[in-house]
Enzyme design. Structure first.
Site, PDB file in Angstrom:
ATOM      1  N   LYS A  58       6.841   5.484   4.667  1.00  0.00           N
ATOM      2  CA  LYS A  58       5.483   5.448   4.091  1.00  0.00           C
ATOM      3  C   LYS A  58       4.547   4.648   4.999  1.00  0.00           C
ATOM      4  O   LYS A  58       3.413   5.059   5.273  1.00  0.00           O
ATOM      5  CB  LYS A  58       5.526   4.826   2.691  1.00  0.00           C
ATOM      6  CG  LYS A  58       6.201   5.720   1.649  1.00  0.00           C
ATOM      7  CD  LYS A  58       6.441   4.967   0.344  1.00  0.00           C
ATOM      8  CE  LYS A  58       7.300   5.777  -0.613  1.00  0.00           C
ATOM      9  NZ  LYS A  58       7.678   5.034  -1.827  1.00  0.00           N
ATOM     10  N   GLN A 102       8.093  -0.742  -4.458  1.00  0.00           N
ATOM     11  CA  GLN A 102       9.195   0.207  -4.290  1.00  0.00           C
ATOM     12  C   GLN A 102      10.236   0.003  -5.397  1.00  0.00           C
ATOM     13  O   GLN A 102      10.698  -1.108  -5.631  1.00  0.00           O
ATOM     14  CB  GLN A 102       9.831   0.018  -2.896  1.00  0.00           C
ATOM     15  CG  GLN A 102      10.900   1.035  -2.572  1.00  0.00           C
ATOM     16  CD  GLN A 102      10.377   2.475  -2.480  1.00  0.00           C
ATOM     17  OE1 GLN A 102       9.313   2.724  -1.912  1.00  0.00           O
ATOM     18  NE2 GLN A 102      11.100   3.409  -3.062  1.00  0.00           N
ATOM     19  N   ASP A 125       0.742   4.674  -7.008  1.00  0.00           N
ATOM     20  CA  ASP A 125       1.883   5.449  -7.511  1.00  0.00           C
ATOM     21  C   ASP A 125       1.631   5.960  -8.935  1.00  0.00           C
ATOM     22  O   ASP A 125       2.413   6.752  -9.460  1.00  0.00           O
ATOM     23  CB  ASP A 125       3.165   4.591  -7.517  1.00  0.00           C
ATOM     24  CG  ASP A 125       3.889   4.633  -6.179  1.00  0.00           C
ATOM     25  OD1 ASP A 125       3.879   5.706  -5.544  1.00  0.00           O
ATOM     26  OD2 ASP A 125       4.461   3.609  -5.784  1.00  0.00           O
TER      27      ASP A 125
END
Ligand code: NAP
Length: 292
Positions: A58, A102, A125
């Site tokens: 990412k 994450q 996200d």
């Protein structure tokens, strides 16, 4: 007898490359107007090897596009309050437009409490429950990455969604449930299957589009879809040395009209959509009047 197939293989890379190319072209101008580049902070707790790979990919993609990254690695034993304090700092940092935490987080951390700490407008996200609620009401400014990636693939390959019967297998908060909502917003007639659904094959055979996001290798077999159906496979499963999806790709290919491969289907879309969200969050932050 060799079976030939006229099915369209719905590859994700050309779709992702197109979106990323558009971002790459737009970022320098946006950055010069704002006086700074878009910024993405990545928070990784612990040493899970798969998570390390995901974060690295990412950040690499972000840097290639001209997005600044802020890398925060914390030891596996980090207490809840320290992680929340870091998120508080990132929320207040004007150089940070997007925050990605994450997952999975180590056991001692209450994941939902951490995700609730991320500022709504930096929640690239789309894991914050309030953003999920806005998404459900079709009022969200950011769309969850993997589900939005599936919609982009269907649109790119001109597969109509409106009025179609879509069977979504899986109802997770990251994939199945938000994807079912996005498809509903696209006017699909939705059925959602899960581990308690009776006779999934009979339900799936009714569908124009079958989408699998379960994490069960090759669960969707050729007898579970009707001739000419479209199949989207979100699953990623390691079987020996191979990565396979939730659908039996080889067996389905001769029967369907279109299908995503694994790897190379939905996979490349997730990072691309994270980049789209980061730039959108940056624009919201730097030029709110142009977005809202
Ligand atoms: P998850 O949180 O484990 O959810 C799995 C869902 O599938 C649950 O709703 C579960 O039902 C349902 N399910 C499991 N076994 C089933 C069965 N035998 N019959 C019917 N339903 C069943 O998984 P996830 O995070 O959604 O991920 C799903 C898959 O997508 C995984 O392979 C993951 O690696 C992959 N994935 C790929 C990407 C990408 O970028 N391509 C991104 C995210 C995830 P219940 O709710 O009843 O338990």
């Amino acid at each position: 007898m060799t079976q030939t197939s006229s099915a369209t293989v719905l590859k994700g890379k050309p779709v992702a490359d197109k979106l990323l190319g558009e971002l790459q072209a737009a970022i320098p101008g946006l950055a010069s107007r704002a006086g700074r580049p878009p910024g993405l902070a990545a928070v990784l707790v612990g040493e899970d090897p798969a998570s390390q790979v995901y974060v690295r990919l990412k950040e690499k993609k972000a840097n290639e596009l001209g997005i600044a990254t802020f890398d925060h690695r914390l030891p596996a034993g980090t207490p809840q309050r320290d992680l929340e304090a870091l998120i508080g700092k990132l929320n207040a940092d004007p150089a940070v437009d997007g925050i990605l935490v994450q997952l999975p987080l180590p056991e001692q951390i209450k994941e939902e409490q951490v995700l609730r700490r991320v500022a709504l407008e930096k929640d690239v996200d789309v894991f914050h429950p309030e953003n999920f609620g806005l998404l459900a009401l079709k009022q969200g400014v950011l769309k969850p990455c993997t589900p939005a990636g599936v919609i982009e693939i269907l649109k790119h390959y001109e597969i109509g969604i409106s009025g179609k019967r879509v069977v979504m297998i899986g109802r997770s908060k990251i994939v199945g449930l938000p994807l079912a909502l996005l498809l509903l917003h696209e006017n699909a007639t939705m059925t959602i299957c899960h581990s308690r659904t009776r006779d999934i094959p009979a339900v799936a055979r009714e569908a124009d589009i079958v989408i699998a996001a379960m994490g069960k290798a090759r669960f969707v077999t050729a007898d579970m879809v009707r001739e000419g159906a479209v199949v989207v496979d979100v699953g990623i499963n390691r079987v020996g040395e191979k990565l396979v999806g939730d659908c039996d790709y080889e067996a389905l290919l001769p029967k369907v009209s279109a299908i995503t491969p694994v790897p190379g289907g939905v996979g490349p879309m997730t990072i691309a959509m994270l980049m789209v969200n980061t730039v959108r969050a940056f624009r919201l932050h730097a030029f709110p009047e142009e977005i809202l």
